[in-house]
Design a protein around this motif. Sequence first.
Motif, PDB file in Angstrom:
ATOM      1  N   PHE A  64    -134.727 -36.188 -52.445  1.00  0.00           N
ATOM      2  CA  PHE A  64    -134.569 -37.219 -51.938  1.00  0.00           C
ATOM      3  C   PHE A  64    -133.461 -38.198 -52.975  1.00  0.00           C
ATOM      4  CE2 PHE A  64    -135.143 -42.038 -51.892  1.00  0.00           C
ATOM      5  CZ  PHE A  64    -135.351 -42.097 -50.536  1.00  0.00           C
ATOM      6  N   CYS A  65    -133.771 -38.018 -54.176  1.00  0.00           N
ATOM      7  CA  CYS A  65    -132.825 -39.033 -54.892  1.00  0.00           C
ATOM      8  C   CYS A  65    -131.572 -38.295 -55.076  1.00  0.00           C
ATOM      9  CB  CYS A  65    -133.306 -38.747 -56.318  1.00  0.00           C
ATOM     10  SG  CYS A  65    -135.153 -39.792 -56.546  1.00  0.00           S
ATOM     11  N   ALA A  66    -131.430 -36.775 -55.121  1.00  0.00           N
ATOM     12  CA  ALA A  66    -129.990 -36.428 -55.058  1.00  0.00           C
ATOM     13  C   ALA A  66    -129.176 -36.612 -54.049  1.00  0.00           C
ATOM     14  CB  ALA A  66    -130.070 -34.724 -55.335  1.00  0.00           C
ATOM     15  N   ALA A  67    -129.813 -36.495 -52.800  1.00  0.00           N
ATOM     16  CA  ALA A  67    -129.262 -36.607 -51.588  1.00  0.00           C
ATOM     17  C   ALA A  67    -128.732 -38.176 -51.202  1.00  0.00           C
ATOM     18  CB  ALA A  67    -130.132 -36.130 -50.182  1.00  0.00           C
ATOM     19  N   PHE A  68    -129.615 -39.246 -51.808  1.00  0.00           N
ATOM     20  CA  PHE A  68    -129.234 -40.595 -51.703  1.00  0.00           C
ATOM     21  C   PHE A  68    -127.693 -40.530 -52.107  1.00  0.00           C
ATOM     22  CE2 PHE A  68    -128.773 -44.630 -53.277  1.00  0.00           C
ATOM     23  CZ  PHE A  68    -129.415 -45.510 -52.622  1.00  0.00           C
ATOM     24  N   GLY A  69    -127.157 -40.207 -53.051  1.00  0.00           N
ATOM     25  CA  GLY A  69    -125.866 -40.429 -53.423  1.00  0.00           C
ATOM     26  C   GLY A  69    -124.971 -39.519 -52.659  1.00  0.00           C
ATOM     27  N   THR A  70    -125.273 -38.114 -53.135  1.00  0.00           N
ATOM     28  CA  THR A  70    -124.355 -37.061 -52.564  1.00  0.00           C
ATOM     29  C   THR A  70    -123.883 -37.030 -51.237  1.00  0.00           C
ATOM     30  OG1 THR A  70    -125.999 -35.514 -52.519  1.00  0.00           O
ATOM     31  CG2 THR A  70    -124.920 -35.652 -54.498  1.00  0.00           C
ATOM     32  N   ILE A  71    -125.011 -37.273 -50.222  1.00  0.00           N
ATOM     33  CA  ILE A  71    -124.637 -37.013 -48.788  1.00  0.00           C
ATOM     34  C   ILE A  71    -124.545 -38.651 -48.443  1.00  0.00           C
ATOM     35  CG2 ILE A  71    -125.561 -36.243 -46.608  1.00  0.00           C
ATOM     36  CD1 ILE A  71    -126.981 -34.138 -48.301  1.00  0.00           C
ATOM     37  N   GLY A  72    -125.437 -39.513 -48.943  1.00  0.00           N
ATOM     38  CA  GLY A  72    -125.368 -40.676 -48.360  1.00  0.00           C
ATOM     39  C   GLY A  72    -124.221 -41.640 -48.474  1.00  0.00           C
ATOM     40  N   PHE A  73    -123.196 -41.131 -49.611  1.00  0.00           N
ATOM     41  CA  PHE A  73    -122.112 -41.603 -49.827  1.00  0.00           C
ATOM     42  C   PHE A  73    -120.832 -41.181 -48.983  1.00  0.00           C
ATOM     43  CE2 PHE A  73    -118.570 -43.547 -52.441  1.00  0.00           C
ATOM     44  CZ  PHE A  73    -119.032 -44.702 -52.609  1.00  0.00           C
ATOM     45  N   LEU A  74    -120.905 -40.225 -48.443  1.00  0.00           N
ATOM     46  CA  LEU A  74    -120.139 -39.255 -47.976  1.00  0.00           C
ATOM     47  C   LEU A  74    -119.012 -40.360 -46.984  1.00  0.00           C
ATOM     48  CD1 LEU A  74    -121.337 -35.828 -46.706  1.00  0.00           C
ATOM     49  CD2 LEU A  74    -119.814 -36.577 -48.785  1.00  0.00           C
ATOM     50  N   GLY A  75    -119.553 -41.268 -46.015  1.00  0.00           N
ATOM     51  CA  GLY A  75    -118.893 -42.160 -45.332  1.00  0.00           C
ATOM     52  C   GLY A  75    -118.051 -43.162 -46.142  1.00  0.00           C
ATOM     53  N   ALA A  76    -118.624 -43.587 -46.957  1.00  0.00           N
ATOM     54  CA  ALA A  76    -117.990 -44.584 -48.036  1.00  0.00           C
ATOM     55  C   ALA A  76    -116.906 -43.994 -48.733  1.00  0.00           C
ATOM     56  CB  ALA A  76    -119.312 -45.178 -48.818  1.00  0.00           C
ATOM     57  N   ASN A  77    -116.927 -42.748 -49.208  1.00  0.00           N
ATOM     58  CA  ASN A  77    -116.307 -42.043 -49.868  1.00  0.00           C
ATOM     59  C   ASN A  77    -114.851 -41.811 -49.025  1.00  0.00           C
ATOM     60  OD1 ASN A  77    -115.266 -40.185 -51.960  1.00  0.00           O
ATOM     61  ND2 ASN A  77    -115.053 -38.555 -50.302  1.00  0.00           N
ATOM     62  N   ALA A  78    -114.952 -41.798 -47.580  1.00  0.00           N
ATOM     63  CA  ALA A  78    -113.963 -41.497 -46.997  1.00  0.00           C
ATOM     64  C   ALA A  78    -112.998 -42.920 -46.881  1.00  0.00           C
ATOM     65  CB  ALA A  78    -114.112 -40.953 -45.552  1.00  0.00           C
ATOM     66  N   LEU A  79    -113.974 -43.995 -46.640  1.00  0.00           N
ATOM     67  CA  LEU A  79    -113.473 -45.321 -46.589  1.00  0.00           C
ATOM     68  C   LEU A  79    -112.686 -45.654 -47.882  1.00  0.00           C
ATOM     69  CD1 LEU A  79    -116.629 -47.264 -45.176  1.00  0.00           C
ATOM     70  CD2 LEU A  79    -114.386 -46.602 -43.841  1.00  0.00           C
ATOM     71  N   PHE A  80    -113.110 -45.423 -48.651  1.00  0.00           N
ATOM     72  CA  PHE A  80    -112.557 -45.719 -49.997  1.00  0.00           C
ATOM     73  C   PHE A  80    -111.009 -44.907 -50.200  1.00  0.00           C
ATOM     74  CE2 PHE A  80    -111.568 -45.401 -54.699  1.00  0.00           C
ATOM     75  CZ  PHE A  80    -111.340 -46.476 -55.024  1.00  0.00           C
ATOM     76  N   LEU A  81    -111.131 -43.814 -49.964  1.00  0.00           N
ATOM     77  CA  LEU A  81    -109.996 -42.985 -49.909  1.00  0.00           C
ATOM     78  C   LEU A  81    -108.724 -43.415 -49.075  1.00  0.00           C
ATOM     79  CD1 LEU A  81    -111.454 -39.241 -50.412  1.00  0.00           C
ATOM     80  CD2 LEU A  81    -110.090 -40.600 -52.126  1.00  0.00           C
ATOM     81  N   GLY A  82    -109.254 -43.885 -47.752  1.00  0.00           N
ATOM     82  CA  GLY A  82    -108.154 -44.568 -46.847  1.00  0.00           C
ATOM     83  C   GLY A  82    -108.128 -45.676 -47.062  1.00  0.00           C
ATOM     84  N   ALA A  83    -108.633 -46.837 -47.992  1.00  0.00           N
ATOM     85  CA  ALA A  83    -108.270 -48.036 -47.945  1.00  0.00           C
ATOM     86  C   ALA A  83    -106.791 -48.216 -48.488  1.00  0.00           C
ATOM     87  CB  ALA A  83    -109.438 -48.518 -49.066  1.00  0.00           C
ATOM     88  N   SER A  84    -106.511 -49.248 -48.087  1.00  0.00           N
ATOM     89  CA  SER A  84    -104.967 -49.584 -48.351  1.00  0.00           C
ATOM     90  C   SER A  84    -105.188 -50.554 -49.689  1.00  0.00           C
ATOM     91  CB  SER A  84    -104.265 -50.459 -47.173  1.00  0.00           C
ATOM     92  OG  SER A  84    -103.180 -51.067 -47.506  1.00  0.00           O
ATOM     93  N   ARG A  85    -104.504 -50.185 -50.646  1.00  0.00           N
ATOM     94  CA  ARG A  85    -104.635 -50.927 -51.935  1.00  0.00           C
ATOM     95  C   ARG A  85    -103.691 -52.040 -51.694  1.00  0.00           C
ATOM     96  NH1 ARG A  85    -105.578 -49.499 -57.241  1.00  0.00           N
ATOM     97  NH2 ARG A  85    -105.767 -47.357 -56.576  1.00  0.00           N
ATOM     98  N   SER A  86    -102.779 -52.231 -50.840  1.00  0.00           N
ATOM     99  CA  SER A  86    -101.858 -53.499 -50.906  1.00  0.00           C
ATOM    100  C   SER A  86    -102.905 -54.482 -50.100  1.00  0.00           C
ATOM    101  CB  SER A  86    -100.673 -53.110 -50.040  1.00  0.00           C
ATOM    102  OG  SER A  86    -100.938 -52.729 -48.713  1.00  0.00           O
ATOM    103  N   ALA A  87    -103.713 -54.163 -49.264  1.00  0.00           N
ATOM    104  CA  ALA A  87    -104.428 -55.108 -48.549  1.00  0.00           C
ATOM    105  C   ALA A  87    -105.901 -55.449 -49.298  1.00  0.00           C
ATOM    106  CB  ALA A  87    -104.951 -54.479 -47.096  1.00  0.00           C
ATOM    107  N   THR A  88    -106.301 -54.334 -49.920  1.00  0.00           N
ATOM    108  CA  THR A  88    -107.764 -54.562 -50.609  1.00  0.00           C
ATOM    109  C   THR A  88    -107.883 -54.712 -52.207  1.00  0.00           C
ATOM    110  OG1 THR A  88    -108.123 -52.351 -50.845  1.00  0.00           O
ATOM    111  CG2 THR A  88    -108.937 -53.405 -48.707  1.00  0.00           C
ATOM    112  N   GLY A  89    -106.710 -54.320 -52.679  1.00  0.00           N
ATOM    113  CA  GLY A  89    -106.690 -54.030 -54.348  1.00  0.00           C
ATOM    114  C   GLY A  89    -107.239 -53.000 -54.758  1.00  0.00           C
ATOM    115  N   TYR A  90    -107.627 -52.027 -53.926  1.00  0.00           N
ATOM    116  CA  TYR A  90    -108.194 -50.944 -54.336  1.00  0.00           C
ATOM    117  C   TYR A  90    -107.916 -49.725 -53.198  1.00  0.00           C
ATOM    118  CZ  TYR A  90    -111.752 -51.964 -50.942  1.00  0.00           C
ATOM    119  OH  TYR A  90    -112.634 -52.361 -49.909  1.00  0.00           O
ATOM    120  N   GLY A  91    -108.387 -48.443 -53.536  1.00  0.00           N
ATOM    121  CA  GLY A  91    -108.342 -47.203 -52.454  1.00  0.00           C
ATOM    122  C   GLY A  91    -107.119 -46.631 -52.670  1.00  0.00           C
TER     123      GLY A  91
END
Length: 483
Positions: A278-305
């Motif tokens: 449960f604890c290991a899946a919390f981050g490794t699988i639970g963050f997969l969607g957020a990981n794609a969002l961070f990689l695709g974020a526009s740095r000029s619009a958000t300041g990160y990504g």
Amino acid sequence: MPIRTSGTGRGAGTLSSGPGMVATMAVVILFSGIVQGYLTPLLPEVGLRLHIGTVGQNNIYLLSQVAFAVMTPLLSRLGDLYGHRKLLRVALAMVASGSLLIAVHPSAVTLAVGVVLQGALVGFFPLLVGILRSRAPERNRSGISLLVGVLLIAIGVGGLVAGALSDRHAESGLWTAVPVAVLAVVAGMALPDSDAPRGGRFHYGAAVLLTAGLVALVLVLAQGSAWGWAAPRTIALAITAVAVLTVWVTVERRSAHPLVSVRMLSNPRLAVVSAYTFCAAFGTIGFLGANALFLGASRSATGYGMDLGPQAIATISLAMVTAGFAGSTSTPRLTRWLGDRAVLASGGGLVALGFLGMALFHDTLPQYVACALVVGLATGLFESITRTLSAEAVAEQETAIAVGLNELALSLGAAIGAAVIGAFFAAHSVPGTALISESGYLWGWGACAVTAVTGTALALRYRSPRAPRPACRLPLEQSGELA
């Protein structure tokens, strides 16, 4: 390759043991990974073409999560009762039918029905492990590690293949799983059944209670952020889930033929492994969607990504699952060198290290990808070792349900992780926009790291079973063995 030509419940021409059987199982798991990986990246574009809005797409995703939660214990228990091969073939037929239905006639209705049928893939791993442990116990650890590695690679490849097929026509990608479904059904026909003892009856009342409780729980986790965690219906549904599952435990305690033995739930080794999962899946699988969002974020619009497109994000995801394959296939060797507890703790420590690295070093793509690869490596380690240890924690006739409980812990950990990260994002959104502030990601990475540290602490409480003492034997001359 050995061929079994006789035996109860087995016809001629079935693989009986050895590398051929494990390779055949890998085809089934390949199908599972492709199905898990191909639909999610297609859904936004397919939904647009089929006039399925964001709410409808979310409901399709929700249906799949409910199907996963409900079918995991049911298919596992039925396999232990009536035969692992029989239920594996049923599950294969369901997943293949769902995949074909979605490809042949895509619509809102067929997508909904198809993803529910595809939910039966959660039974593949527990049922295959039941066969593997019975037919080739000497290959249990190496076989499970290989199957986990194939699963991770297939998830990444499924998304890439679906994306390539859908370049010109989005609905073409829906055929990704169909050819593999044919191969998997043939593989399921070739596999032998397990020799695990069977007996008992299926407890329908307990099954209804467990299904109702899990459906309520998954709905709360999936919809809580949209409804509001303090909203009356969220609280009411959460109370309902707790109440129904409590009644289920009471019924199981009093049953002569429980659906899931409460004794199994109190098994200290299985409890530690499931909580760690449960604890290991919390981050490794639970963050997969957020990981794609961070990689695709526009740095000029958000300041990160990282300003990456879909193909680049899919490539990084494939690199992560490749690292997971390396971690999974190295697990048997590591357990021989270091021991089970050390590998469990190492997996949790690597997860925490990866997310801590993301929080500290996410300004450049090489830094972030290096941390993501650490998380990918840890994913392979933990998914391999936990499935192995959950199978070995119980008697052979309970193998599938024990592995199924571990799968359920993985699913719930991922769902709760995604819900918590979503809550952080909602709390740190930029006012007046749909953007998330960088602090939302920092809180998310921190929560994943802290939960992984908790899992590492649990891993240190794991105790391997003591090896049985060798029986005292008489001298050969006295025992008659010399002759």
